[in-house]
Write an enzyme that holds these catalytic residues in place. Structure first.
Site, PDB file in Angstrom:
ATOM      1  N   GLU A  54       0.814  -1.315  -0.025  1.00 51.67           N
ATOM      2  CA  GLU A  54      -0.049   0.086  -0.097  1.00 51.67           C
ATOM      3  C   GLU A  54       0.932   1.285  -0.153  1.00 51.67           C
ATOM      4  O   GLU A  54       0.531   2.089  -0.702  1.00 51.67           O
ATOM      5  CB  GLU A  54      -1.078  -0.053   1.041  1.00 51.67           C
ATOM      6  CG  GLU A  54      -1.886  -1.235   1.204  1.00 51.67           C
ATOM      7  CD  GLU A  54      -2.589  -1.280   2.455  1.00 51.67           C
ATOM      8  OE1 GLU A  54      -2.442  -0.563   3.466  1.00 51.67           O
ATOM      9  OE2 GLU A  54      -3.742  -2.073   2.398  1.00 51.67           O
ATOM     10  N   SER A  78      19.393  -8.383  -8.322  1.00 53.57           N
ATOM     11  CA  SER A  78      18.070  -8.333  -9.306  1.00 53.57           C
ATOM     12  C   SER A  78      18.380  -9.524 -10.300  1.00 53.57           C
ATOM     13  O   SER A  78      17.492  -9.904 -10.810  1.00 53.57           O
ATOM     14  CB  SER A  78      18.014  -6.834  -9.656  1.00 53.57           C
ATOM     15  OG  SER A  78      17.572  -6.059  -8.700  1.00 53.57           O
ATOM     16  N   HIS A 135       3.433 -10.150  -9.356  1.00 48.99           N
ATOM     17  CA  HIS A 135       5.022 -10.711  -9.296  1.00 48.99           C
ATOM     18  C   HIS A 135       5.585  -9.448  -8.414  1.00 48.99           C
ATOM     19  O   HIS A 135       6.457 -10.010  -7.714  1.00 48.99           O
ATOM     20  CB  HIS A 135       5.269 -10.776 -10.437  1.00 48.99           C
ATOM     21  CG  HIS A 135       6.888 -10.919 -10.794  1.00 48.99           C
ATOM     22  ND1 HIS A 135       7.651 -12.005 -10.430  1.00 48.99           N
ATOM     23  CD2 HIS A 135       7.809  -9.905 -10.904  1.00 48.99           C
ATOM     24  CE1 HIS A 135       8.711 -11.867 -10.521  1.00 48.99           C
ATOM     25  NE2 HIS A 135       9.089 -10.684 -10.818  1.00 48.99           N
ATOM     26  N   SER A 136       5.229  -8.280  -8.643  1.00 45.99           N
ATOM     27  CA  SER A 136       5.782  -7.204  -7.772  1.00 45.99           C
ATOM     28  C   SER A 136       4.762  -6.064  -7.934  1.00 45.99           C
ATOM     29  O   SER A 136       3.738  -5.956  -8.638  1.00 45.99           O
ATOM     30  CB  SER A 136       7.121  -6.596  -8.654  1.00 45.99           C
ATOM     31  OG  SER A 136       7.181  -6.119  -9.543  1.00 45.99           O
TER      32      SER A 136
END
Length: 394
Positions: free
Chosen positions: A58, A144, A280-281
């Site tokens: 959020e 990453s 996923h993200s």
């Protein structure tokens, strides 16, 4: 002459201790060999990860955070496997292993400091959010780049093997490497497993098979028997486990660790089957490639938190009042650390140039001087108040 047809072979079985209702599958085996206190800690750690995920997701949507990845549906894999490790065991994680860090002692302040890249971040603000890491317990900083940690893990495990030969009195340790089934499509996966197998490295590979590699379902990723069959192909001891069953994950990891240390070391592969409930993200909308009803069905029908809660209730260790009180307490603590971390200053500007080499290079010093000149020439264009020391931080 005989050809092996994989379509005619039986699939690798899935190890499970309790079913989706929290009931032991094999009544003759007795309850899991773990104390009530430990199980309650696991449950609270999974709740902490889940609640923090909601808050931070959020926060990203509010523009207070640049990026976030949640672990919904996979908390049991990370917490359960980490519970079988020692602080000296080396971890190479991907980016959905928040529960591993939580179980190994990472605090909410540690999480928030990294997410907000403030002065308390051990990475000194150099990484994007969710790229945690710490010196001890030995956990390498997340990268990453997909699957890059797999050959690194094999190399680190080989180093542990050599150290054990040089100092046999030192307590043995292993490397644990986490990745998703999507990462298993990368070349680094195959290179890493083959290195570990041929050099007999003490490493446990844990594949989170959650059904999707970003937007690609497993049906479009491979034709073989999941990822576990690949371990067999490389001559690696392998097990497939129900990732929503934290007891099965814990027992599999504990046994895998024991096996990885046998006869001077060898690799083991665990394929943990789960379902990625979340996007996923924060950069992904999974409803563009899967039905919302599919996700809601998994949320309601089976996930590691609900399954363990049912087991705890069967044992008389948990109830609705404890659930409500614990959730409220954890949420308050998450929000408190969130607020404090958000108010902290960013690391000094100098930190952007340090940490690559032991000494700052001549080229980097020239860049720092040029940056300082620009900032002094156009002070109204750059707000340096968020950075510790302002322009003096250079």
């Amino acid at each position: 002459m005989s050809f092996v047809n994989p379509q005619e072979s039986a699939s690798i079985p899935t190890y499970r201790v309790m079913d989706s209702d929290g009931v032991l599958v094999d009544k003759s085996r007795g309850r899991p060999d773990v104390s009530n206190e430990e199980v309650l800690t696991w449950y609270k750690n999974m709740l902490t990860v889940s609640i923090m995920d909601v808050v931070m997701f959020e926060a990203q949507r509010q523009g207070r955070l640049s990026f976030y990845m949640v672990s919904a549906g996979e908390e049991g894999i990370s917490v359960g496997s980490a519970a079988a490790l020692t602080p000296d065991d080396v971890v190479f994680a991907q980016y959905r292993e928040t529960g591993v860090f939580q179980q190994r002692g990472f605090t909410l302040k540690n999480f928030m400091s990294q997410l907000f890249a403030n002065v308390n971040d051990s990475g000194r603000g150099r990484n994007m959010p969710v790229h945690y890491g710490c010196d001890y317990p030995r956990t390498h900083t997340i990268s990453s780049t997909l699957a890059t940690q797999i050959p690194h893990a094999s190399g680190a495990a080989y180093a542990l093997k050599l150290q054990a030969l040089q100092n046999p009195d030192k307590p043995p340790s292993i490397v644990t490497c986490y990745f998703g089934e999507g990462a298993a499509s990368e070349g680094d996966f195959h290179a890493g497993l083959n290195i570990a197998a041929t050099r007999s490295c003490p490493v446990v590979f844990i594949c989170r098979n959650n059904g999707y590699a970003i937007s690609t379902p497993t049906l479009e990723q491979y034709r073989g028997d999941g990822i576990a069959s690949r371990g067999v192909g490389y001559g690696i001891e392998t097990i497939r486990v129900d990732g929503n069953d934290i007891f099965a994950v814990y027992e599999s990891m504990r046994e895998a660790r024991r096996r990885a240390l046998e006869k001077g070391g060898k690799p083991v592969l665990i394929e943990a089957m789960s379902y990625r409930v979340s996007h996923h993200s924060t950069s992904d909308d999974s409803f563009a490639y899967r039905a919302r009803v599919e996700v809601e069905d998994w949320k309601r029908r089976d996930n590691p938190i609900i399954r363990l809660r049912k087991w705890l209730e069967h044992e008389g260790l948990w109830n609705e009042d404890l659930e409500r009180e614990t959730r409220e307490s954890i949420r308050k603590e998450v929000l408190r650390e969130f607020g404090e971390a958000e108010r902290e200053k960013k690391p000094p500007l100098r930190e952007a140039f340090e940490g690559v080499y032991e000494e700052v290079t001549e080229e980097a010093r020239e860049q720092m001087n040029e940056l300082k000149r620009i900032l002094e020439t156009y002070p109204e264009e750059y707000d340096l108040r968020p950075y510790e020391g302002g322009i003096k931080g250079l």
